[in-house]
Design a protein around this motif. Sequence first.
Motif, PDB file in Angstrom:
ATOM      1  N   LEU A   1       0.839  -1.199   0.000  1.00 42.59           N
ATOM      2  CA  LEU A   1       0.000   0.000   0.000  1.00 42.59           C
ATOM      3  C   LEU A   1       0.877   1.253   0.000  1.00 42.59           C
ATOM      4  O   LEU A   1       0.607   2.212  -0.731  1.00 42.59           O
ATOM      5  CB  LEU A   1      -0.942   0.003   1.208  1.00 42.59           C
ATOM      6  CG  LEU A   1      -2.104  -1.009   1.157  1.00 42.59           C
ATOM      7  CD1 LEU A   1      -2.943  -0.915   2.419  1.00 42.59           C
ATOM      8  CD2 LEU A   1      -3.001  -0.763  -0.051  1.00 42.59           C
ATOM      9  N   GLU A   2       1.948   1.238   0.812  1.00 44.68           N
ATOM     10  CA  GLU A   2       2.864   2.390   0.842  1.00 44.68           C
ATOM     11  C   GLU A   2       3.466   2.609  -0.548  1.00 44.68           C
ATOM     12  O   GLU A   2       3.543   3.728  -1.052  1.00 44.68           O
ATOM     13  CB  GLU A   2       4.017   2.114   1.832  1.00 44.68           C
ATOM     14  CG  GLU A   2       3.563   1.736   3.219  1.00 44.68           C
ATOM     15  CD  GLU A   2       3.689   2.896   4.207  1.00 44.68           C
ATOM     16  OE1 GLU A   2       4.532   3.757   3.956  1.00 44.68           O
ATOM     17  OE2 GLU A   2       2.916   2.951   5.181  1.00 44.68           O
ATOM     18  N   GLN A   3       3.866   1.470  -1.151  1.00 42.31           N
ATOM     19  CA  GLN A   3       4.503   1.542  -2.474  1.00 42.31           C
ATOM     20  C   GLN A   3       3.544   2.184  -3.494  1.00 42.31           C
ATOM     21  O   GLN A   3       3.941   3.043  -4.286  1.00 42.31           O
ATOM     22  CB  GLN A   3       4.844   0.104  -2.890  1.00 42.31           C
ATOM     23  CG  GLN A   3       5.661  -0.020  -4.153  1.00 42.31           C
ATOM     24  CD  GLN A   3       5.816  -1.504  -4.533  1.00 42.31           C
ATOM     25  OE1 GLN A   3       5.843  -2.356  -3.654  1.00 42.31           O
ATOM     26  NE2 GLN A   3       5.884  -1.795  -5.806  1.00 42.31           N
TER      27      GLN A   3
ATOM     28  N   LEU B   1      -7.410  -0.767  -4.844  1.00 39.61           N
ATOM     29  CA  LEU B   1      -7.695  -0.672  -3.407  1.00 39.61           C
ATOM     30  C   LEU B   1      -9.186  -0.937  -3.152  1.00 39.61           C
ATOM     31  O   LEU B   1      -9.554  -1.676  -2.229  1.00 39.61           O
ATOM     32  CB  LEU B   1      -7.302   0.711  -2.883  1.00 39.61           C
ATOM     33  CG  LEU B   1      -7.575   0.918  -1.390  1.00 39.61           C
ATOM     34  CD1 LEU B   1      -6.689   0.012  -0.551  1.00 39.61           C
ATOM     35  CD2 LEU B   1      -7.348   2.365  -0.966  1.00 39.61           C
ATOM     36  N   SER B   2     -10.036  -0.338  -3.995  1.00 37.38           N
ATOM     37  CA  SER B   2     -11.486  -0.562  -3.837  1.00 37.38           C
ATOM     38  C   SER B   2     -11.791  -2.040  -3.966  1.00 37.38           C
ATOM     39  O   SER B   2     -12.584  -2.602  -3.212  1.00 37.38           O
ATOM     40  CB  SER B   2     -12.273   0.153  -4.940  1.00 37.38           C
ATOM     41  OG  SER B   2     -12.129   1.520  -4.799  1.00 37.38           O
ATOM     42  N   SER B   3     -11.142  -2.661  -4.950  1.00 37.04           N
ATOM     43  CA  SER B   3     -11.385  -4.078  -5.183  1.00 37.04           C
ATOM     44  C   SER B   3     -10.986  -4.882  -3.946  1.00 37.04           C
ATOM     45  O   SER B   3     -11.706  -5.790  -3.519  1.00 37.04           O
ATOM     46  CB  SER B   3     -10.571  -4.507  -6.405  1.00 37.04           C
ATOM     47  OG  SER B   3     -10.485  -5.881  -6.491  1.00 37.04           O
TER      48      SER B   3
ATOM     49  N   PRO C   1      -2.039   4.628   4.946  1.00 32.91           N
ATOM     50  CA  PRO C   1      -1.891   4.694   3.486  1.00 32.91           C
ATOM     51  C   PRO C   1      -3.251   4.532   2.779  1.00 32.91           C
ATOM     52  O   PRO C   1      -3.524   5.217   1.786  1.00 32.91           O
ATOM     53  CB  PRO C   1      -0.975   3.518   3.163  1.00 32.91           C
ATOM     54  CG  PRO C   1      -0.971   2.641   4.350  1.00 32.91           C
ATOM     55  CD  PRO C   1      -1.263   3.509   5.535  1.00 32.91           C
ATOM     56  N   ALA C   2      -4.108   3.635   3.326  1.00 34.03           N
ATOM     57  CA  ALA C   2      -5.399   3.418   2.668  1.00 34.03           C
ATOM     58  C   ALA C   2      -6.191   4.721   2.658  1.00 34.03           C
ATOM     59  O   ALA C   2      -6.754   5.127   1.641  1.00 34.03           O
ATOM     60  CB  ALA C   2      -6.167   2.327   3.397  1.00 34.03           C
TER      61      ALA C   2
ATOM     62  N   VAL D   1      -7.534   6.972  -0.605  1.00 34.92           N
ATOM     63  CA  VAL D   1      -8.950   7.255  -0.867  1.00 34.92           C
ATOM     64  C   VAL D   1      -9.207   8.752  -0.815  1.00 34.92           C
ATOM     65  O   VAL D   1      -9.947   9.304  -1.636  1.00 34.92           O
ATOM     66  CB  VAL D   1      -9.843   6.520   0.161  1.00 34.92           C
ATOM     67  CG1 VAL D   1     -11.307   6.818  -0.104  1.00 34.92           C
ATOM     68  CG2 VAL D   1      -9.609   5.018   0.069  1.00 34.92           C
ATOM     69  N   MET D   2      -8.546   9.412   0.142  1.00 38.77           N
ATOM     70  CA  MET D   2      -8.755  10.841   0.312  1.00 38.77           C
ATOM     71  C   MET D   2      -8.359  11.594  -0.958  1.00 38.77           C
ATOM     72  O   MET D   2      -9.070  12.483  -1.423  1.00 38.77           O
ATOM     73  CB  MET D   2      -7.865  11.289   1.481  1.00 38.77           C
ATOM     74  CG  MET D   2      -8.152  12.657   1.935  1.00 38.77           C
ATOM     75  SD  MET D   2      -9.645  12.616   2.925  1.00 38.77           S
ATOM     76  CE  MET D   2      -9.376  14.120   3.805  1.00 38.77           C
ATOM     77  N   GLY D   3      -7.231  11.176  -1.512  1.00 37.81           N
ATOM     78  CA  GLY D   3      -6.787  11.830  -2.751  1.00 37.81           C
ATOM     79  C   GLY D   3      -7.823  11.659  -3.846  1.00 37.81           C
ATOM     80  O   GLY D   3      -8.129  12.596  -4.595  1.00 37.81           O
TER      81      GLY D   3
END
Length: 2046
Positions: A807-809, A833-835, A855-856, A860-862
């Motif tokens: 996730l960080e990557q 990520l949604s998947s 990171p999640a 999503v925020m972005g």
Amino acid sequence: MELAHSLLLNEEACNQLGEVQKAEFIFDWLRYLEKLLLATSRSDVREKQKTLVEQLLSLLNSSPGPPTRNLLAKNLGILYSIGDTFSVYETIDKCNDLIRSKDDSPSYLPTKLAAVVCLGSLYKKLGRILGNTFTDTVGNILKAVKSAESQGRYEIMLSLQNILSGLGASATPCHRDIYKAARSCLTDRSMAVRCAAAKCLLELQKEAIFMWSTDLDSVATLCFKSFEGSNYDVRISVSKLLGTVLAKAIISKHPGSVSRQSIRRVSLEEVLELLGTGFLRGTSGFLRASGDVLKGTSSVNRDVRVGVTQAYVVFVSTLGGSWLEKNFAAFLSHILSLVSQSHPKATQMQGDAICGRRCISFILRATIGSLLGEKAQIAAAKDICQAIWKLKKVVDAVMSDSNLETRLGSTDVAASPHMLVCALQELGNLIHSLGTTAAPLLQDSSTGILDSVISVILHPSISVRLAAAWCLHCIAVALPSYLTPLLERCLERLTVLKSSPEAVTGFSFAVAALLGAVKHCPLGIPHGKGKIVMALAEDLLCSASQNSRLSAQRTQAGWLLIAALMTLGSSVISHHLARVLLLWKCVFPVSPKDLETEKSRGDSFTWQVTLEGRAGALCAIKSFVSHCGDLLTEEVIQRLLPPLPCAVDLLTQLSSILKTYGSPLKTPSVVYRQRLYELLILLPPETYEENLCTILKELAADLTAPDIQVAASTFLLPPLCHQDDLLILSPLLQETDHKFIEEQLLLGSGIACGSLEYDPYTIYEKGVEGDSVPKPLPPTLSVISSAVKLFGVVCAHVGEAQRLLILEQLLDSIKHTKGPRQQVVQLHVVSSLSSFLKYVAGCKGNLGPEEMRRPALALVMGALESPNPLLRCAAAEAWARLAQVGNDGAFTTALAQVSFDKLKSARDVVTRTGHSLALGSLHRYLGGISSQHLNSCVGILYTLSQDSTSPDVQTWALHSLSLVIDSAGPHYYTHVEPTLSLIIMLLLNVPPTHAEVHQSLGRCLNALITTLGPELQGNNTSFSTLRTSCLLGCAVMQDNPDCLVQAQAISCLQQLHMFAPRHVNLSSLVSCLCVHLCSPYLLLRRAVLACLRQLVQREAAEVSEHAVMLAQDSSREELISDANIREVGLEGALLTLLDKETDQRLCHDIKETLNHMLTSMAVDKLSFWLKLCKDVLAASADFTTVTCVDTMQEEEEGDKGDDASVLTTRSDDKFHPFTNPRWATRVFAAECVCRIINQCENAHSAHFDIALAQEMKKRDSRNDFLVLHLADLIRMAFMAATDHSDHLRLSGLETLLVVIRRFAAIPEPEFPGHVILEQYQANVGAALRPAFTSETPPDVTAKACQVCSAWIASGVVSDLNDLRRVHQLLVSSLTKVQAGKEALSYLYNESASTMEILAVLKAWAEVYIIAVERHKNHKQPLKTTTCSEESVINGSYSSDELLDLVHTDLGTLSRLWLAALQDFALLTLPPEFASQLPVEGGAFYTAETSDNAKLHYYNSWALILHATALWLTSTGFVADADEGAANLSRPVTPTSMCQGSSSGATVKSPEDVYTDRFHLILGISVEFLCSLHSDATMESITACLHALQALLDVPWPRSKIGSDQDLGIELLNVLHRVILTRESSCIQLASLEVVRQIIYAAQEHVKEKRRSAEVDDGAAEKETLPEFGEGKDTGGLVPGKSLVFATLELCVCILVRQLPELNPKLTGSPGIKATKPQVLSEDGSRLVSAALGILSELPAVCSPEGSISVLPTILYLTIGVLRETAVRLPGGQLSSTVAASLQALKGILSSPMARAEKSHTAWTDLLRSALSTILDCWDPVDGTQQQLDDISLLTAVTVFILSTSPEVTTIPCLQNRCIEKFKATLEIKEPIVQIKTYQLLLSIFQYPNPVVSYPYIYSLVSSIVDKLQEINMRKPEDTTELQIFQEGIKVLEALVAVAEEQHRSQLVTCLLPILISFLLDENALGSATSILRNLHDFALQNLMQIGPQYSSVFKSVMASSPALKARLEAAIKGNQESVKVKIPTTSKRTKNPGKNSSIQLKTNFL
């Protein structure tokens, strides 16, 4: 609100209200006013007109909102059209002044707009009355356009449209000016203005000739410009304008006046040329276009192309179907030329070419598919085929050109692949939609469709080869009989042309496509074809390396065939699995080392082939996993796994291989990736655990790869968003009729649409959208979507550290990119990520530790603040999922808080929309979070939804609010009122141009209505206010011009109707629905039908009436004329719609709606419904090849009159309200006919009784009954059964079957002895005959066999010669069956022949069963001669003849039946015996297809079993002649068994053969009956029981059952279970009959053993005989080992079920309870009687000791039934159960066991107790007298006295009680009781043993004589007394006969005076009553008998009493004459009344 309902506005009430309420109040008043004005008289309106106008104009000035101004304008128009018009000019001037006003402030705008709208409305209503004012008005309005903003321009355009429609031709002077203004608006910035301008121009072209003549080119160019940058609504409106104008240009007939001479005619070519220019060049001028072509850059704008495509469709639809038929060839060649190579620019980019092809396909589908009837479609298919041939010739010419230069140069030009692809796809679609109706087309050799398609398979272009293969797939699905021949042909070509690369790919595509078609064809393909395909595939793979020119093609072809083969399912694949797994293993290197050596060895080409092969193998395994899931055992998975690690290894090496060998490997490597990902998605993640991390890294690299240029959010994100949220985005994401072409706009310009050539492997997959071609996306895109899906799975299964890292990557990869690339990466990362979150939430998983959230969240925020709305939508979903998997209240609260803060501070649209939706999603997934949150959330959303500067923010905020309302449920109650007023306020004020805001408002209203639910019915003020507001909101939305808003309005009203039906105005709702029934918007049509479907469930009749009334009320100008409701009602309109509609969901709703309407109305509107169905079925009757045989001429004439009346109503309709309905609609109509018949069954009995129906019809002509329409029913069934369409034939045969079954028994009143169906036998025969031709598919033949047997069995036809016609059909099928497996049809799967064979055998079985039954029934009446002679002769004659008919084939049949039963027995064996089954299969099935065959055996075994049992019975289990054994003339009994077979032991002895057959039938029956499934049909169970009955009817099988006790017990237990589990009385009775036979068999067995023991031991040693029978010498019956015990269990079960009082446990005491006796139902009585009959037989099966054990139980039950059912019936009858119990008692009492020495004493004791119990029945219980029937009880006592040995009844205590009962009964005053008592006494007195009879005689005679003397004194007064007297005399006479010599004289002296006293002399005789005369005759006759018998006594009495003598002589003299005549008659008559019943009793019990 009630105050608003008045003619004038209640200003006082209005002014007291707040802002929002005031607007509501005014709107409500205007709505009411509109209805009121139309209903009020002119004079009343004129009276108040002045005030009204003032009120309306003052409203005009008060800035009314859009809906209010429209209503206001409407009302003004109506007011002036009804009232006076003199003030109208002032009003118009006022409006013009308002428009001229210089005030530009926003607050003044609504008033200006309202003035514009009012002008439009006034001119529309009043039209030419307004004379010349219009020039000023129009000038004024046009001036205003220039300075107006978008709302103004929108309203002005609509207003001009209204002005034009009102003025018509008189507006000509202004046409040019209006045209100029509308032109500029047609390319306006605002889309709504463009739509309005299109509507205005559409109105203008009706009168403005220049638009479709001189200015035609400029109109077209203008429309093309308007398409640029347009949205869906604009494309719909403008294409309608363009299409209509062009169509007008062609059809207009110009009047030939001089002034019009200058107008040029436009030819079709020119019009098509114009449209073609738009399609190819768009809006660019010629110069610009050519410049671009030189540069090779520009391609035409896609939205222009889509718009023009729609215009083509409108153009053709406007001209109509018949025009298209005439001009089809020209139209087709033009359409295809649009994608020809002569326009290289349109097709040089692959993406453009594909989009162009889509458009062409759409045009062809929308025109040919929906405008042409089936006949015309067939002609069109021929034209398309010609076009294919032509194109093919060009290709051939080029390919064969020897000059290589020219060949290369012209390949592109000539071999235009795109034209061929379009032609082939349309041909496929056409034939697919025609189904089997297309058979004549393919049989027509001159067209050569198949040849043309197959010849194109060798085309050089891959897309053409694929299209040809797909076309073959469609042909095979439509015509399953072509599937096998086509497959064979393609396989053969593939084998022969193995060395041509085109042929290898082309024919492998074709074979794959055909294999994909098998799952759509229920009849399948022969099993052997799988082997051939598999062998060929192996061959191709093995030979791939031999020839490098072919290796790639052969590899691809081999794997494609294997992958396609997998779709045939496990039954086929299981045979080939080992070879497939071997090939799979060999494709990948064994170890990583081998992979390294591979890398160093290969070159670019070998790698290409290798990757192709491995991708193919992956695809084949993927296909295996998805289609053969049940073969995936542990073992198979273990064999699948080894190559996987290597496949993953190769994945990691791909990038380095690519670097080495460069771009040729780019596509193969992408495809390889995609294939591997797809396979991994399907496999359980545990299978590739070791490789998870490697895969995850590769996925991350793929998703963030640097070479992806395109952001294709529209294919990635929609599956990850919530369906409901997509509604707020681009309308393109919504379902529309144009989705097929609109999709290309959705994907954006750089991306091609999906197409088959991107992934040939999809050719065998089932299409997602039903029947259209699969449309896989390009590999670069599909690999991303597979990667996204797989990421979700893999990420959820790796360790937490690994997850965090990845996730960080991903977060970093977004930060490190810039610009458009950053958007692409962000899109991919957020999608994956949604998947992942969706997957985890689906598994109820958890996100992991805290640090995972950061990171999640950042990701999503972005995305929530991304400019791409779709991404924001997906992010909002992910935001909520994050909270869901975080699973922590604090975290959720924090998330909500983030959104709150953002919304409070942010001002930009993006942030506000994203976060408002995020709040809604949170609520959706986590329910109401907390009330405080709910309050703040609602507050924020309220604020946002009122932000009028940004419609987007409003839309998103309102949508989010609707989610909150939905999820909060009852918690939302506090907010309902403010929310509702907010919604109403916005509805009344948001401009109509912002349709999306209105749609969101609609969703909010819908959610509110759902929340309020049933509360809406409430009557208190708060709820009624809410309800009114909801209705008002719906009304506002109904008037909105946007279709989707109208759809919302309809679904809101639907909800309201569900919760508060009384408050929804049904008539206005129905009228609104009817208007939109044919809307061009799919979602609106769906809403209409969903609503209709709900309405008709409750009130179908009302809905139907409202619709018809609306149609007749022609003043409604907005009613759309497409739905022809006026003629055919709403039902007919729906049928028409069903015929045109292609959307699956809509069709389903239409069918459901029609079914509901039919269920509730068909019986009342019978003629209407039948006429509808008949019209639909007959509309295509001209198409059928068979002519209808009609035996009813008068019917024909009646019909002609009918047609004439239709002609007068609509001359243009070709006599039919339905023109050319499709076969699917006709099938539905045929199903409706069956449903109508079923509905009538539950209605009045007259529907199936012709005499009653005719009588009731005479009484009231409105009465209507089904039986009166029989001719129509037969004709409809006939038309359907003889159609070309196989589906329709099946429906037709089903209808025929239903008609035969329902109407067979109805007699014909005019011809007694005949039935009404008889006159239709020719039709039935003609309908069945075509189904037996050789080319008919087996399912149709099977159905026809069923109809044949039903027809023969129904007994309608009695004449044998007539019957032979149908019988002959069955005979012909039988010969086909006899040919056996060799002659199987090779077209379909072997199981299809199994189905046909079994159908034939079942039909014969049914006929045979009926024949035997009739034969039996007619044998019985012949014994008694009571039947009228004629009927006996007729009946027996025909019945035997039917049996003779079958007899000829019986030898064959019996053999086949036995074979079928043997097959069935084998197939029903449990799986563990599979190894014992025969390898080659059974008689009628092959081993490989046994699974499919099972089903067919299940459908037919029962009747075959019954028939076989009957046949075996008829041969009596004696040897058949055909089995070569000696024919035994007598039945085989156990003792004569051994003498029969003298033949050698080489063959099976007959004994063995019988034993086998016996066990076969018994085994099948027991197996079925002991495990009855819930789906076992009644038919099967009864047939099975009847088979057992038949079997046990003959001695031999009985001896088998009798001698094998365990078998008998087993059977009894099974029958017990059947009785327990099946309530049906007929099944229980049949079971009891079998039980009776088993007991009978056991009795026979015991008798036989006793007899043979006696014979063996000789008579001398009787004492030492062993005991036979159950209970041996101990009397013990062991449960489970005892037949008697099993029988008792079963009988008790039956008796206690009918009479629970018999069970002492239930009644709580063993004694007798005082219960009232009861009469059982007819079925119950039958069951009880049968059970009692069985009980009475039981002692005979026992040994003497055994009989003592069972006797108490049997007596208890028998007497119990007597006691419980001894009800007094009128006329002294005995109820059937009492009769049965008396019969049983008699049977028990006279049992030999009562006399046997071992059991004698015990029996005597028990029988005395039983008699005592019966005597106790008279005694009061618990102080209450029981209501039992004395006669029944006395009869029982009499049975005891007469049937037992004297010692039972002669013990004094019992004897005295019996005598007392008789005495008491004689005292009863009821005459009928006295008569019966006398009759019983008579039988006792006559008992031969004086020990029994004398005590009764002594005790009772004196009282009898007293009684008689008493009657004698007062002379009988009525017939009953007469009867009593006669019975009494009979008793005395019997006494005389019984008495001993010495006493006889005394008795005669008693008797004579009584008799003589009744004699009359001749004078008295004349005046006597009939009763006295009868008495006189009776006495005289008896005297005549007694005199001679006892002459001495007689003489002495006469001598001693002269008075008597004189009287006697007088009587004899008086009677002398009449006696001669009368004696015979009177003797007969007088004996009758009394004797009748006594005779019956004697035969019964005594």
